[in-house]
Design an enzyme around this catalytic site. Sequence first.
Site, mmCIF file in Angstrom:
data_model
loop_
_atom_site.group_PDB
_atom_site.id
_atom_site.type_symbol
_atom_site.label_atom_id
_atom_site.label_comp_id
_atom_site.label_asym_id
_atom_site.label_seq_id
_atom_site.Cartn_x
_atom_site.Cartn_y
_atom_site.Cartn_z
ATOM 1 N N HIS A 133 0.815 -1.229 0.000
ATOM 2 C CA HIS A 133 0.000 0.000 0.000
ATOM 3 C C HIS A 133 0.846 1.276 0.000
ATOM 4 O O HIS A 133 0.296 2.375 0.090
ATOM 5 C CB HIS A 133 -0.936 0.029 1.217
ATOM 6 C CG HIS A 133 -1.857 -1.149 1.307
ATOM 7 N ND1 HIS A 133 -2.630 -1.578 0.245
ATOM 8 C CD2 HIS A 133 -2.117 -2.008 2.327
ATOM 9 C CE1 HIS A 133 -3.329 -2.648 0.620
ATOM 10 N NE2 HIS A 133 -3.031 -2.934 1.867
HETATM 11 ZN ZN ZN Z 1 -3.905 -6.946 3.764
#
Ligand code: ZN
Length: 319
Positions: A133
């Site tokens: 992320h």
């Molecule tokens: Zn995850």
Amino acid sequence: MLSHLIYTKDYDISFWGLNRFHPFDGWKFSKAWHIVNKAFRGKAQNLLLNPSTPVSNELLLAIHSPAYLSALQQSATVSQIMEIKLIQYLPNYLLQRKLLHPMRMACAGTVLAAETALHNKSVAMNFAGGYHHAYPDHGDGFCFFGDAALSITNCRQKGLLQPHDKILMIDLDAHRGNGFYAFMGKDPDVHIFDMYNFQTYPGYFEDSANQHPYIIPLKAGTRDEQYLDILSSLLPKFLDEHKDAKLVFYNAGNDIFENDRLGKLSVSYHGVLRRDCIVLEELTNRLMPSVIMTSGGYTRTSYQFIAELAKSVIKLTNY
Ligand SMILES: [Zn+2]
């Protein structure tokens, strides 16, 4: 097929309160290593490589913006990415030492794993990493640095990967690899297979499904049978289409487990183990040099999945 394990006790994140305010078990890496080391009566040591220094600023600057890296000197930025409000009041040097240092060691681990896998044509498993992320100019979802993108950049810089060498990412963490996609999604030499729960963070992938047939949305609560059916039918197809890949990354987040509050899928304990076996089998059948990262997993049993995966990786090497 040869295999390697990449681990150091410096991966552990152990500062007061983390385990009380965050669903993450900061000691899961050393817990997993101790299980594996005990199970193989020290033989696991033969396959072990330790990253010795954290990933360099120079390499971080090759993929992340200087403004973002500077912003990490502010505790508020770190607090936002970790989603723990209280740590914004801690002095930044403490966050650097207790939180960002372990993560930089984990990035060094993924970088080492990629070099090792390419040098030896092996499967190299990093006990940590998988920060899918993290974006070029900001961190998100507990991820600060894009370790897979760092590894690709490092291997390209060192000539271990040539321009136009094909690279694959298999991301089976419950959450979609939005950060990795931001780094590499438009790179014509990088191909992504990502099964993710579209009903949780970061949500549905809006780009054309035709262009990305292997970024596969799953409903929250998806169970073993459906999950493993999709994986067993589509992963071999994906790998056959890219047989000439030079390096494969496998993001083996175990937050698909039914007890995981953040992943919100419903795969059983044995289903998670089966998933990892399917991926390992498909990769080793094709003798594909591979890097494994452990990514997300937010239950108190997360370390057991890491240990079981490491045991399977050890078994690939014949003593
Ligand atoms: Zn995850």
